[in-house]
Design a protein around this motif. Sequence first.
Motif, mmCIF file in Angstrom:
data_model
loop_
_atom_site.group_PDB
_atom_site.id
_atom_site.type_symbol
_atom_site.label_atom_id
_atom_site.label_comp_id
_atom_site.label_asym_id
_atom_site.label_seq_id
_atom_site.Cartn_x
_atom_site.Cartn_y
_atom_site.Cartn_z
ATOM 1 N N GLU A 38 2.024 7.019 -4.130
ATOM 2 C CA GLU A 38 1.169 6.582 -2.794
ATOM 3 C C GLU A 38 0.868 5.192 -2.965
ATOM 4 O O GLU A 38 0.845 4.565 -1.947
ATOM 5 N N THR A 39 -0.077 4.800 -3.985
ATOM 6 C CA THR A 39 -0.317 3.463 -3.969
ATOM 7 C C THR A 39 0.782 2.386 -3.727
ATOM 8 O O THR A 39 0.373 1.310 -3.075
ATOM 9 N N ASN A 40 1.868 2.679 -4.561
ATOM 10 C CA ASN A 40 3.002 1.892 -4.114
ATOM 11 C C ASN A 40 3.440 1.621 -2.974
ATOM 12 O O ASN A 40 3.710 0.513 -2.318
ATOM 13 N N ASN A 41 3.343 2.768 -2.392
ATOM 14 C CA ASN A 41 3.781 2.867 -0.695
ATOM 15 C C ASN A 41 2.874 2.112 0.114
ATOM 16 O O ASN A 41 3.385 1.486 0.993
ATOM 17 N N GLU A 42 1.668 2.448 -0.085
ATOM 18 C CA GLU A 42 0.536 1.446 0.690
ATOM 19 C C GLU A 42 0.745 0.060 0.519
ATOM 20 O O GLU A 42 0.601 -0.539 1.520
ATOM 21 N N GLN A 43 1.062 -0.300 -0.816
ATOM 22 C CA GLN A 43 0.964 -1.585 -0.910
ATOM 23 C C GLN A 43 2.368 -2.274 -0.373
ATOM 24 O O GLN A 43 2.365 -3.528 0.273
ATOM 25 N N ASN A 44 3.468 -1.585 -0.052
ATOM 26 C CA ASN A 44 4.925 -2.098 0.644
ATOM 27 C C ASN A 44 4.562 -2.184 1.950
ATOM 28 O O ASN A 44 5.379 -2.550 2.463
ATOM 29 N N GLU A 45 3.657 -1.181 2.486
ATOM 30 C CA GLU A 45 3.599 -1.083 4.072
ATOM 31 C C GLU A 45 3.006 -2.578 4.611
ATOM 32 O O GLU A 45 2.437 -3.449 4.095
#
Length: 45
Positions: A38-45
């Motif tokens: 989830e953290t990685n997905n948020e950073q990629n957005e």
Amino acid sequence: MEESANTAAEEQELIDVLIAISVVARRLARKLENQKKETNNEQNE
């Protein structure tokens, strides 16, 4: 004979406790993995 039965019961209890610890550890690992995703997905957005 009674001492042997106690030892077997104690060993079974230890086995059960170790299995329970393993289950909890697996759940925690999955939770951490999901949080990381989830953290990685948020950073990629």
